[in-house]
Motif scaffolding. Sequence first.
Motif, PDB file in Angstrom:
ATOM      1  N   LEU A  21      61.233  38.714  19.662  1.00  0.00           N
ATOM      2  CA  LEU A  21      60.606  39.154  18.414  1.00  0.00           C
ATOM      3  C   LEU A  21      61.632  39.624  17.383  1.00  0.00           C
ATOM      4  N   SER A  22      62.536  40.502  17.767  1.00  0.00           N
ATOM      5  CA  SER A  22      63.521  41.049  16.812  1.00  0.00           C
ATOM      6  C   SER A  22      64.351  39.944  16.174  1.00  0.00           C
ATOM      7  N   TYR A  23      64.816  39.018  16.995  1.00  0.00           N
ATOM      8  CA  TYR A  23      65.628  37.927  16.464  1.00  0.00           C
ATOM      9  C   TYR A  23      64.811  37.078  15.480  1.00  0.00           C
ATOM     10  N   ALA A  24      63.590  36.727  15.839  1.00  0.00           N
ATOM     11  CA  ALA A  24      62.755  35.893  14.974  1.00  0.00           C
ATOM     12  C   ALA A  24      62.491  36.584  13.637  1.00  0.00           C
ATOM     13  N   LEU A  25      62.228  37.885  13.676  1.00  0.00           N
ATOM     14  CA  LEU A  25      62.000  38.608  12.427  1.00  0.00           C
ATOM     15  C   LEU A  25      63.268  38.714  11.599  1.00  0.00           C
ATOM     16  N   SER A  26      64.406  38.883  12.251  1.00  0.00           N
ATOM     17  CA  SER A  26      65.682  38.938  11.530  1.00  0.00           C
ATOM     18  C   SER A  26      65.944  37.629  10.790  1.00  0.00           C
ATOM     19  N   VAL A  27      65.676  36.515  11.459  1.00  0.00           N
ATOM     20  CA  VAL A  27      65.875  35.200  10.844  1.00  0.00           C
ATOM     21  C   VAL A  27      64.962  35.035   9.626  1.00  0.00           C
ATOM     22  N   LEU A  28      63.685  35.358   9.790  1.00  0.00           N
ATOM     23  CA  LEU A  28      62.757  35.246   8.660  1.00  0.00           C
ATOM     24  C   LEU A  28      63.147  36.181   7.514  1.00  0.00           C
ATOM     25  N   ALA A  29      63.535  37.402   7.856  1.00  0.00           N
ATOM     26  CA  ALA A  29      63.912  38.375   6.824  1.00  0.00           C
ATOM     27  C   ALA A  29      65.103  37.877   6.012  1.00  0.00           C
ATOM     28  N   GLN A  31      66.073  34.692   5.741  1.00  0.00           N
ATOM     29  CA  GLN A  31      65.673  33.460   5.062  1.00  0.00           C
ATOM     30  C   GLN A  31      64.954  33.763   3.747  1.00  0.00           C
ATOM     31  N   TYR A  32      64.092  34.764   3.739  1.00  0.00           N
ATOM     32  CA  TYR A  32      63.293  35.067   2.550  1.00  0.00           C
ATOM     33  C   TYR A  32      63.789  36.299   1.789  1.00  0.00           C
ATOM     34  N   LYS A  33      64.958  36.822   2.194  1.00  0.00           N
ATOM     35  CA  LYS A  33      65.562  37.986   1.528  1.00  0.00           C
ATOM     36  C   LYS A  33      64.575  39.168   1.469  1.00  0.00           C
ATOM     37  N   ALA A  34      63.980  39.459   2.607  1.00  0.00           N
ATOM     38  CA  ALA A  34      63.011  40.556   2.692  1.00  0.00           C
ATOM     39  C   ALA A  34      63.677  41.884   2.359  1.00  0.00           C
ATOM     40  N   THR A  35      62.957  42.726   1.659  1.00  0.00           N
ATOM     41  CA  THR A  35      63.474  44.053   1.315  1.00  0.00           C
ATOM     42  C   THR A  35      62.887  45.143   2.201  1.00  0.00           C
ATOM     43  N   ALA A  36      61.820  44.839   2.911  1.00  0.00           N
ATOM     44  CA  ALA A  36      61.230  45.833   3.828  1.00  0.00           C
ATOM     45  C   ALA A  36      60.280  45.142   4.795  1.00  0.00           C
ATOM     46  N   LEU A  37      60.172  45.712   5.975  1.00  0.00           N
ATOM     47  CA  LEU A  37      59.250  45.234   6.993  1.00  0.00           C
ATOM     48  C   LEU A  37      58.232  46.341   7.251  1.00  0.00           C
ATOM     49  N   ILE A  38      56.971  45.990   7.195  1.00  0.00           N
ATOM     50  CA  ILE A  38      55.894  46.940   7.465  1.00  0.00           C
ATOM     51  C   ILE A  38      55.062  46.369   8.603  1.00  0.00           C
ATOM     52  N   SER A  39      54.814  47.166   9.609  1.00  0.00           N
ATOM     53  CA  SER A  39      54.012  46.741  10.751  1.00  0.00           C
ATOM     54  C   SER A  39      52.850  47.708  10.930  1.00  0.00           C
ATOM     55  N   THR A  40      51.795  47.247  11.556  1.00  0.00           N
ATOM     56  CA  THR A  40      50.650  48.113  11.850  1.00  0.00           C
ATOM     57  C   THR A  40      50.413  48.238  13.349  1.00  0.00           C
ATOM     58  N   MET A  46      57.833  50.156  17.914  1.00  0.00           N
ATOM     59  CA  MET A  46      58.789  50.727  18.867  1.00  0.00           C
ATOM     60  C   MET A  46      59.885  49.722  19.200  1.00  0.00           C
ATOM     61  N   GLU A  47      59.513  48.465  19.336  1.00  0.00           N
ATOM     62  CA  GLU A  47      60.489  47.424  19.667  1.00  0.00           C
ATOM     63  C   GLU A  47      61.432  47.114  18.508  1.00  0.00           C
ATOM     64  N   LEU A  48      60.982  47.349  17.296  1.00  0.00           N
ATOM     65  CA  LEU A  48      61.750  46.917  16.125  1.00  0.00           C
ATOM     66  C   LEU A  48      62.536  48.036  15.446  1.00  0.00           C
ATOM     67  N   GLN A  49      62.634  49.202  16.059  1.00  0.00           N
ATOM     68  CA  GLN A  49      63.345  50.328  15.453  1.00  0.00           C
ATOM     69  C   GLN A  49      64.794  49.990  15.112  1.00  0.00           C
ATOM     70  N   PRO A  54      65.441  46.650   6.504  1.00  0.00           N
ATOM     71  CA  PRO A  54      64.806  47.937   6.193  1.00  0.00           C
ATOM     72  C   PRO A  54      63.336  47.917   6.630  1.00  0.00           C
ATOM     73  N   HIS A  55      62.915  49.012   7.253  1.00  0.00           N
ATOM     74  CA  HIS A  55      61.539  49.045   7.732  1.00  0.00           C
ATOM     75  C   HIS A  55      60.921  50.414   7.495  1.00  0.00           C
ATOM     76  N   TRP A  56      59.615  50.409   7.457  1.00  0.00           N
ATOM     77  CA  TRP A  56      58.823  51.603   7.204  1.00  0.00           C
ATOM     78  C   TRP A  56      58.054  51.926   8.468  1.00  0.00           C
ATOM     79  N   PHE A  57      58.723  52.503   9.446  1.00  0.00           N
ATOM     80  CA  PHE A  57      58.071  52.841  10.704  1.00  0.00           C
ATOM     81  C   PHE A  57      58.179  54.330  10.957  1.00  0.00           C
ATOM     82  N   PRO A  58      57.188  54.896  11.612  1.00  0.00           N
ATOM     83  CA  PRO A  58      57.355  56.273  12.096  1.00  0.00           C
ATOM     84  C   PRO A  58      58.461  56.298  13.150  1.00  0.00           C
TER      85      PRO A  58
END
Length: 177
Positions: A21-29, A31-40, A46-49, A54-58
């Motif tokens: 998961l982390s690797y796949a999200l890193s690649v997408l981020a 690729q699309y120049k993501a500025t933040a990741l938000i998960s629900t 917990m896995e993506l800390q 940049p992410h908005w996680f507790p």
Amino acid sequence: AVGLRLADHAGVVPRADDPGLSYALSVLAKQYKATALISTIPAEMMELQSLEVPHWFPSVSALKFCCDKLSFHTAARSVVTVPPTTHMLRDSIPGSWIVKPRFGSGSKNIEHADTALELASAFERCEKPIIQQFVSGREATVDVLIDTDGIVLACVPRWRNATRGGISVQGETFHHK
């Protein structure tokens, strides 16, 4: 997933429990120049800390606390009315009951019991169970987005009209001051 249709860019990634998961999200981020990741999804957060996007996680400690339903219940009861809850079968809680795993999120693996025999059986089947007095009525939830300074940016109350695997798949937002 609805997000695939709503986003400007989208991609399919592995589940939260997949080590890729982390690797796949890193690649997408990247690729699309993501500025933040938000998960629900708490398990995903917990896995993506350690993700470099940049992410908005507790914090991990806040996530663990909220996913421990017994600890969360203990804290919540000093602020709001909550149903009687215990982790011991011998405690007396007026029935009928809900039996569910102490750890986790959503409404996964819950059982409703109307008799003491059903309660005991559900308790035995559940991993690290807690028991709550059953509360009837319509189920509501509130989604909240809080910035890194602890300021509430958005708050969306909604009815959970249908769930699948503990995840709300159909809801209806409503206004409540």
